[in-house]
Design a protein around this motif. Structure first.
Motif, PDB file in Angstrom:
ATOM      1  N   ALA A   1       2.144   9.680   5.230  1.00 56.29           N
ATOM      2  CA  ALA A   1       2.303   8.266   4.920  1.00 56.29           C
ATOM      3  C   ALA A   1       3.636   7.726   5.433  1.00 56.29           C
ATOM      4  CB  ALA A   1       2.212   8.040   3.412  1.00 56.29           C
ATOM      5  N   ASP A   2       4.666   8.597   5.495  1.00 56.66           N
ATOM      6  CA  ASP A   2       5.988   8.108   5.896  1.00 56.66           C
ATOM      7  C   ASP A   2       6.862   9.296   6.289  1.00 56.66           C
ATOM      8  OD1 ASP A   2       7.914   5.799   6.026  1.00 56.66           O
ATOM      9  OD2 ASP A   2       9.003   7.071   4.620  1.00 56.66           O
ATOM     10  N   VAL A   3       7.688   9.097   7.325  1.00 58.06           N
ATOM     11  CA  VAL A   3       8.668  10.094   7.756  1.00 58.06           C
ATOM     12  C   VAL A   3      10.018   9.409   7.874  1.00 58.06           C
ATOM     13  CG1 VAL A   3       9.326  11.780   9.508  1.00 58.06           C
ATOM     14  CG2 VAL A   3       6.910  11.333   9.073  1.00 58.06           C
ATOM     15  N   GLN A   4      11.027   9.986   7.250  1.00 53.86           N
ATOM     16  CA  GLN A   4      12.382   9.431   7.314  1.00 53.86           C
ATOM     17  C   GLN A   4      13.332  10.492   7.854  1.00 53.86           C
ATOM     18  OE1 GLN A   4      14.707   8.956   3.702  1.00 53.86           O
ATOM     19  NE2 GLN A   4      15.258   6.876   4.313  1.00 53.86           N
TER      20      GLN A   4
ATOM     21  N   GLN B   1      -3.369   2.569  -1.197  1.00 54.52           N
ATOM     22  CA  GLN B   1      -2.982   3.515  -0.152  1.00 54.52           C
ATOM     23  C   GLN B   1      -1.621   3.128   0.434  1.00 54.52           C
ATOM     24  OE1 GLN B   1      -5.258   5.955   0.671  1.00 54.52           O
ATOM     25  NE2 GLN B   1      -4.166   6.991   2.323  1.00 54.52           N
ATOM     26  N   LEU B   2      -0.782   4.147   0.726  1.00 50.89           N
ATOM     27  CA  LEU B   2       0.540   3.909   1.302  1.00 50.89           C
ATOM     28  C   LEU B   2       0.465   3.938   2.826  1.00 50.89           C
ATOM     29  CD1 LEU B   2       1.384   4.484  -1.635  1.00 50.89           C
ATOM     30  CD2 LEU B   2       3.327   5.765  -0.733  1.00 50.89           C
ATOM     31  N   HIS B   3       1.195   2.994   3.444  1.00 52.73           N
ATOM     32  CA  HIS B   3       1.272   2.925   4.899  1.00 52.73           C
ATOM     33  C   HIS B   3       2.696   2.544   5.294  1.00 52.73           C
ATOM     34  CE1 HIS B   3      -3.134   3.047   5.421  1.00 52.73           C
ATOM     35  NE2 HIS B   3      -3.164   2.317   4.309  1.00 52.73           N
ATOM     36  N   SER B   4       3.099   2.974   6.479  1.00 50.31           N
ATOM     37  CA  SER B   4       4.410   2.573   7.012  1.00 50.31           C
ATOM     38  C   SER B   4       4.202   1.885   8.356  1.00 50.31           C
ATOM     39  CB  SER B   4       5.328   3.784   7.180  1.00 50.31           C
ATOM     40  OG  SER B   4       4.782   4.728   8.078  1.00 50.31           O
ATOM     41  N   TRP B   5       5.167   1.027   8.715  1.00 50.15           N
ATOM     42  CA  TRP B   5       5.084   0.288   9.970  1.00 50.15           C
ATOM     43  C   TRP B   5       6.482   0.007  10.489  1.00 50.15           C
ATOM     44  CZ3 TRP B   5       0.507  -0.106  12.255  1.00 50.15           C
ATOM     45  CH2 TRP B   5       0.424  -0.855  13.440  1.00 50.15           C
ATOM     46  N   GLU B   6       6.583  -0.051  11.830  1.00 48.47           N
ATOM     47  CA  GLU B   6       7.851  -0.354  12.497  1.00 48.47           C
ATOM     48  C   GLU B   6       7.780  -1.752  13.108  1.00 48.47           C
ATOM     49  OE1 GLU B   6      10.600   1.604  12.921  1.00 48.47           O
ATOM     50  OE2 GLU B   6       9.839   3.433  11.965  1.00 48.47           O
TER      51      GLU B   6
END
Length: 500
Positions: free
Chosen positions: A338-341, A228-233
């Motif tokens: 999963a991700d916003v750019q 599973q894909l995840h993003s983090w700051e």
């Protein structure tokens, strides 16, 4: 009789170049042996890297590039794979002739990154980079003032508080961090891509030092257990200090532009997430300076010849931060992002009836899972605007600042993305101040026997100086005769002593 003048030096920086260039680069990547064939391209990302700046006799240049990542779904339907590469960039800006060596500030922003499959084993990546170059040279402006002035000479002295650019430089520093996610977050197994958007939260001048603080703002996309894909700051706080060549007043201000020079994320053999990166903080200091010059002169009783010239200064009028807000709907049919750019170009500045219009274009990429659990992506362009009041002879520049994480609302057949893009706006003006540079006192004027020693005059649009000079009196004599402390009101009757 020539009145001697002395000159003093006012040191400041001259802005000889400020321009944004956009450039594109391409890279062909082959899928390494052992990785499956390409089924479809999902997404692509980029991170600008500043490697070097150079000042030559006729131009300035930047060298560096963009780290790029491409995510694709294999043809065999297995979990997504990521490829990475490097696209070099070089840009050049012309300088005016006979320009002295100086300091360069460089700002970089990724405008877009996209990819397409050329074959089952080959990907073509195209990336756009925006670069703002500023070039400053040391300048010396001559201020003239009379040394000894005879009593019969009246001088008009003016004091102008102006904000001048004083010093530019840079400070390089390192960030080496072990990155920890909270226990509730899925733990990473593999890093797919990361981007660094360093921002300044506090910047100030303290006598002979520049102090700036901020956050590295590392954004990371990774795979967790199960693919599973995840993003983090990760905020990555920093605090830095740079020594200046001289001390400045309490009115001094500083502007710092940050660029990444290296970026090395990794997961070590023990599963610890680490980051090593280098940043360069490029600072520009301006300070408030009181410039005093003689702008006019006359003698009530003698002839006077005067020479003058314009004092020309590049003045910082205003530095402010504005926000451009936007909202975009993306047809998706997704139920989990999963991700916003969010990518922002350098804003354009256009003249309008009321001042200037700031137009901030950019692009947005969303990586999401659809209702069937398949990974999808969507990309769209956007544009934000804001208005600013400014005179027609002002120079206005704008640059995007790191934006807070966008809000993403998923529902139905679309995704709504809302964002706030901060923009730093600097307003400058090339100011001209009249300055007397020489005086020569001539023969005494022949008295007019028919002229009264006291006249009565109604005040029009002129001030005391203009009235005194035209009538052959002095400002001090008029003040005493009328009990004035300030400028007279329009329409007021004045007693004016003449022949003094």
């Amino acid at each position: 009789m020539e009145i001697q003048f002395k000159n003093t030096v006012c040191s400041c920086l001259e802005l000889v170049q400020r321009e944004v260039q956009n450039s594109e680069g391409t890279l062909e990547i082959r899928v390494p042996d052992g990785m499956p064939d390409i089924g479809r391209i999902l997404a692509a990302w980029g991170q600008p890297i500043l490697r070097g700046k150079e000042w030559r006799s006729e131009d300035i240049s930047f060298s560096g590039g963009m780290m790029v990542w491409v995510l694709y779904v294999p043809e065999d339907g297995t979990e997504p794979r990521c490829l990475e590469g490097w696209i070099p960039f070089q840009m050049r800006w012309d300088l005016p002739g006979n320009t002295r060596d100086g300091q360069i500030r460089m700002g970089l922003t990724p405008r877009f990154v996209d990819a397409r499959s050329v074959s089952a084993r080959k990907i073509m990546i195209r990336a756009g980079l925006g670069a703002m170059a500023e070039a400053f040279t040391p300048g010396e402006t001559q201020l003239y003032g009379p040394e000894e002035v005879p009593q019969e000479v009246e001088l008009r002295r003016e004091r102008y508080p102006v904000r001048l650019m004083k010093e530019a430089g840079e400070k390089t520093f390192l960030l080496a961090e072990e990155l920890t996610l909270p226990g509730s977050a899925p733990q990473p197994e593999k890093i797919l891509y990361c981007s660094l958007s360093p921002e300044i939260t506090d910047q100030k001048v303290m006598a002979n030092k520049v102090v700036f603080r901020g956050n590295g703002n590392l954004h990371m996309l990774y795979t967790a257990e199960g693919g599973q894909l995840h993003s983090w700051e990760f905020p990555l706080a920093f605090s830095q200090l740079a020594e200046l060549e001289e001390s400045y007043s309490g009115d001094a201000q500083v502007s710092v532009i940050l660029c990444a020079t290296t970026l090395e994320p990794e997961i070590d053999d023990e599963g610890v997430l680490k980051l090593k990166c280098a940043l360069v903080g490029q600072y520009l200091v301006d300070d408030l300076q009181l410039v005093e010059v003689v702008t006019d002169a006359y003698s009530p009783g003698r002839s006077l010849e005067m020479t003058s010239q314009d004092l020309r200064l590049s003045v910082v009028l205003d530095t402010r931060r504005e926000s451009v807000y936007g909202e975009q709907s993306i047809p998706s049919g997704g139920n989990l992002a999963a991700d916003v750019q969010l990518l922002a170009d350098y804003p354009s500045v256009r003249g309008s009836e009321d001042g200037v219009q700031i137009e901030a274009p950019g692009s947005m990429q969303v990586l999401y899972y659809d209702k069937d659990g398949a990974l999808q992506s969507a990309t769209t362009r956007w544009e934000g605007k804001c208005s600013l009041r400014a005179d027609g002879d002002c120079q206005v520049s704008a640059r995007p600042l790191p934006a807070p994480e966008p809000q993403l609302l998923v529902g139905g057949e679309r995704m709504d993305v809302r964002w706030e893009l901060p923009v730093e706006i600097v307003t400058m003006q090339r100011t001209r101040i009249p300055m007397v540079t020489g005086l020569e006192l001539g023969e005494a004027k022949k008295p007019d026997p028919g002229r009264p020693s006291l006249i009565l005059k109604r005040v029009g649009s002129d001030g005391l100086w203009e009235i005194a000079k035209r009538t052959g009196s002095t400002m001090e004599a008029i003040r005493k005769a009328n009990g004035l402390r300030e400028e007279p009101e329009s329409g007021q009757m004045l007693l004016i002593p003449v022949g003094i």
